[in-house]
Design a protein around this motif. Sequence first.
Motif, mmCIF file in Angstrom:
data_model
loop_
_atom_site.group_PDB
_atom_site.id
_atom_site.type_symbol
_atom_site.label_atom_id
_atom_site.label_comp_id
_atom_site.label_asym_id
_atom_site.label_seq_id
_atom_site.Cartn_x
_atom_site.Cartn_y
_atom_site.Cartn_z
ATOM 1 N N ALA A 1 -5.022 3.467 -6.857
ATOM 2 C CA ALA A 1 -4.246 2.096 -6.535
ATOM 3 C C ALA A 1 -4.647 1.874 -4.927
ATOM 4 C CB ALA A 1 -2.827 2.017 -6.898
ATOM 5 N N ASP A 2 -4.936 0.725 -4.674
ATOM 6 C CA ASP A 2 -5.037 0.123 -3.475
ATOM 7 C C ASP A 2 -3.526 0.053 -2.479
ATOM 8 O OD1 ASP A 2 -8.014 -0.700 -3.108
ATOM 9 O OD2 ASP A 2 -7.135 -1.568 -4.865
ATOM 10 N N VAL A 3 -2.475 -0.379 -3.312
ATOM 11 C CA VAL A 3 -1.189 -0.589 -2.891
ATOM 12 C C VAL A 3 -0.188 -0.004 -3.994
ATOM 13 C CG1 VAL A 3 0.640 -2.495 -2.229
ATOM 14 C CG2 VAL A 3 -1.852 -2.841 -1.779
ATOM 15 N N ASP B 1 -7.613 8.330 2.530
ATOM 16 C CA ASP B 1 -6.640 7.357 3.562
ATOM 17 C C ASP B 1 -6.786 5.630 3.614
ATOM 18 O OD1 ASP B 1 -5.751 9.876 4.288
ATOM 19 O OD2 ASP B 1 -7.193 10.012 6.081
ATOM 20 N N ASP B 2 -6.873 5.195 2.561
ATOM 21 C CA ASP B 2 -7.257 3.689 2.401
ATOM 22 C C ASP B 2 -6.158 3.122 1.619
ATOM 23 O OD1 ASP B 2 -7.992 4.680 0.171
ATOM 24 O OD2 ASP B 2 -10.005 3.707 0.371
ATOM 25 N N GLY B 3 -5.119 3.950 1.032
ATOM 26 C CA GLY B 3 -4.061 2.978 0.380
ATOM 27 C C GLY B 3 -2.880 2.548 1.300
ATOM 28 N N VAL B 4 -2.057 1.602 0.819
ATOM 29 C CA VAL B 4 -1.217 0.999 1.600
ATOM 30 C C VAL B 4 0.228 1.080 0.647
ATOM 31 C CG1 VAL B 4 -0.240 -1.207 2.660
ATOM 32 C CG2 VAL B 4 -2.612 -0.703 2.636
ATOM 33 N N VAL C 1 4.769 2.382 7.239
ATOM 34 C CA VAL C 1 4.780 1.563 5.737
ATOM 35 C C VAL C 1 4.903 -0.069 6.079
ATOM 36 C CG1 VAL C 1 5.710 3.575 4.534
ATOM 37 C CG2 VAL C 1 7.288 1.519 5.191
ATOM 38 N N MET C 2 4.342 -0.720 4.810
ATOM 39 C CA MET C 2 4.943 -2.224 5.073
ATOM 40 C C MET C 2 6.412 -2.172 4.546
ATOM 41 S SD MET C 2 2.083 -3.525 6.220
ATOM 42 C CE MET C 2 2.337 -5.162 5.813
ATOM 43 N N SER C 3 7.548 -2.614 5.229
ATOM 44 C CA SER C 3 8.776 -2.640 4.787
ATOM 45 C C SER C 3 9.345 -3.899 4.281
ATOM 46 C CB SER C 3 9.752 -2.458 6.118
ATOM 47 O OG SER C 3 9.428 -1.041 6.773
ATOM 48 N N ALA D 1 -0.631 -6.517 2.605
ATOM 49 C CA ALA D 1 -1.100 -5.200 2.234
ATOM 50 C C ALA D 1 -2.527 -5.164 1.676
ATOM 51 C CB ALA D 1 0.120 -4.450 1.384
ATOM 52 N N LEU D 2 -2.680 -6.335 0.615
ATOM 53 C CA LEU D 2 -3.773 -6.423 -0.214
ATOM 54 C C LEU D 2 -5.057 -6.722 0.686
ATOM 55 C CD1 LEU D 2 -2.404 -7.953 -3.253
ATOM 56 C CD2 LEU D 2 -3.462 -6.058 -3.305
ATOM 57 N N ALA D 3 -4.730 -7.403 1.695
ATOM 58 C CA ALA D 3 -5.889 -7.973 2.828
ATOM 59 C C ALA D 3 -5.926 -7.176 3.968
ATOM 60 C CB ALA D 3 -5.458 -9.608 3.116
ATOM 61 N N MET D 4 -5.099 -6.147 4.074
ATOM 62 C CA MET D 4 -5.323 -5.241 5.235
ATOM 63 C C MET D 4 -6.631 -4.554 5.567
ATOM 64 S SD MET D 4 -2.861 -2.016 6.519
ATOM 65 C CE MET D 4 -1.534 -2.989 6.397
ATOM 66 N N PRO D 5 -7.289 -4.746 6.592
ATOM 67 C CA PRO D 5 -8.667 -4.218 6.981
ATOM 68 C C PRO D 5 -8.628 -2.622 6.598
ATOM 69 C CG PRO D 5 -7.641 -5.099 8.894
ATOM 70 C CD PRO D 5 -6.892 -5.634 7.902
ATOM 71 N N ARG D 6 -9.535 -2.031 6.608
ATOM 72 C CA ARG D 6 -9.604 -0.393 6.469
ATOM 73 C C ARG D 6 -9.114 0.204 7.677
ATOM 74 N NH1 ARG D 6 -12.036 2.913 3.019
ATOM 75 N NH2 ARG D 6 -12.883 4.874 3.773
ATOM 76 N N GLU D 7 -9.692 -0.570 8.868
ATOM 77 C CA GLU D 7 -9.400 0.255 10.163
ATOM 78 C C GLU D 7 -8.063 0.233 10.564
ATOM 79 O OE1 GLU D 7 -11.028 -3.955 11.095
ATOM 80 O OE2 GLU D 7 -11.596 -2.375 9.659
ATOM 81 N N GLU D 8 -7.183 -0.434 9.782
ATOM 82 C CA GLU D 8 -5.567 -0.479 10.014
ATOM 83 C C GLU D 8 -5.002 0.455 8.766
ATOM 84 O OE1 GLU D 8 -1.626 -3.472 10.205
ATOM 85 O OE2 GLU D 8 -3.549 -4.284 10.333
#
Length: 513
Positions: free
Chosen positions: A398-400, A424-427, A444-446, A462-469
Motif C-alpha cells: 500500500a502506498d498510503v 521506505d516509500d509508504g506514507v 506522519v501526515m496528521s 500523501a498520494l502525490a508526495m514525491p519519493r524524496e520526501e
Amino acid sequence: MEKSHLSEGSVDRGSTRPTPGVPGEELLVLSNRQPYRHSDDDGDGITVDAPAGGLTAGLDAVMRQVNGTWIAWGDGDADAAVVDDDGRVTVPPGESDGQYTLERLWLTDEQVDNYYYGFSNRVLWPICHSALTNVDGNARFWDHYQGVNERFADAVVDSADPRSVVWFHDYHLGLAAEMVQDRIPEGVFCIHTWHIPWPSWDVFRACPHGREVLRGMLGNDLVGFHVPRYCDNFLRCVSAALPGAHVDWENRRVVHEQSVTTVRAFPMGVPADDINRQAKHPGAETFWRDFSDTHGIDDDTKVGVGVDRLDYTKGIPQRIEALERLWESSSQWRESFTYVQVGTESRSQIDAYSQYQQRVEDAVESVNERFGTDDWQPIVYTTDYLADEALYALYRFADVAIVSPIRDGMNLVCQEYVAAQQDDDGVLVLSDQAGAHDELHEWVMSINPHDTTAFKETVDEALAMPREERRPRMDALRRHVATNDISTWIRTIFATVDALREPTPKDQHHASV
C-alpha cells in the motif's frame, strides 16, 4: 474471544530478549482473553488456537520463559475437556519446554452478557472513548462486573505467594486489585495495564460507579497507560472523585488508604522484526499478486489501506466520506487510486456495533456506485479472515495507510504498517486522536478525523508526495517502531516493577501519611 485477522503480528519465540525483573514462577497474568483456546473440531478431535499476535503473543513469549500462571476466561467449547480439577492446563501443548500454566475461569452466559457485553463494553468502553450517548447504565451490568472481578480476585488469592507479581490487563478487571489487597500475602506487587484511553474528569464523571472503579485501580502498586496524557487524566479523576486521596503530581503517584500507587506511561509496540520478515516472505508476494489481479489493481494504481475492527471508535464512515470528497474534487485519482478497507466484525450483539457495521457497508456501496466503472472499484471492502502474511502484504504494497480513529488508546495498526515497509516509500496518514500519534506525529501526515475537507486534502497530499520526501519520513518511522517494539515495552514495565518493589524511606513516609 473474537477471532480476528487484526493479529498485530505473531511473536518469534526465539527473538524475545531477556526481560529484567520478571519474577519467574511468581508471575501471574490476568486477562479476560486467554492465550490458548481449545475447540471441538466437529467430532474429529480437539484443536488449539494459538496466540494470534500483539499483546497476547508478546506475553505468551514471556510466560514461556518464566513458567508463570495465566488466569483468563475459558471461552472455548472444548476448554473444559483438557483441564485438571483446578481448571488448569499446561500450554502450549505438545512441547517439552517453554511451557506455563493456563488457569481457566468459567463464566455463565448471563455473566458474559452483563460483565463483558454489559458493563465492560456498554459502560467503560464508550465512556473511555468519550462516546457518552452509547452508555447503558443497566444495574445488572454492575452487579455482574463486580461478581466476575471477584472470581478473578479469588483465583489470585489461591495462586499468589509473598513474592508474586500480579499483572491485570485492561478495563474488564478494574476492581480486582482492590479486592485482593486485604487477602493476599504481604509483598505481592500488583500491576494494571489499561489498554484503552482514560478520559478527562468531565467525561469520566458520567460513569456509573466511577468512584468504585477508581478505588479498584488504586489497589494496584503500578498503573500503566499508553501515553502521558491518559496518566494525567486518571490522576485528575482521582483528585476530583476521591477527596481522601493525595496526588503527588511531580512523581505521578497517589497515596490512598495507606497505600501508594505509581502511575506511568508505557507506549506499546509491535513485534517489528517478525512483521518485516513475514511481509517480505514469498507467500506475501503471492497473496498480493492474486489480490491485485482479482480486484483489477495494476502496477500503476496507487493503493491505500485501512485495517480496523468494526467499532464506532475507529472512524471508518468519516474516512469514507473524506475519500468520497477526494474522488469528487480530484478527478485524477479516479481509476488511478484504490482504497482497500479490511474490517473485522466486533461485538455484534450490541446494537451500536451492528448498526455501525451496516453504516460502513452502506457507505462503501454508495461510493462504489457513484464512482465505480466496469474496470475499477474505488473501495475494495472485505471482512474475510486474513492470515498474517496476507495482512502484512497489504501493508507492504500500500502506498498510503489511513488510520483515522476518532479515539484510540494506542493503535498498533499504524505501527504494523510501518514495520511491514520494505523500500521506505509508504506514507502514514494518522489521526491525532490515536495514542500512537503522540509518539509518531513528527513523521506522519496528521489529520483530524472530523475535518472532512482537511482530511481529504491530506490524503491527496500523501498520494502525490514525491519519493524524496516519503523515504526519510518512513525511514525515521521504521527506526522508531523497531527500537520501541513489544519486547522493549515488556522490558520497560518489568524494569519499573523491579525499581518499585523495594520501597524507599520517602515511599514509606508517604504510605504512613
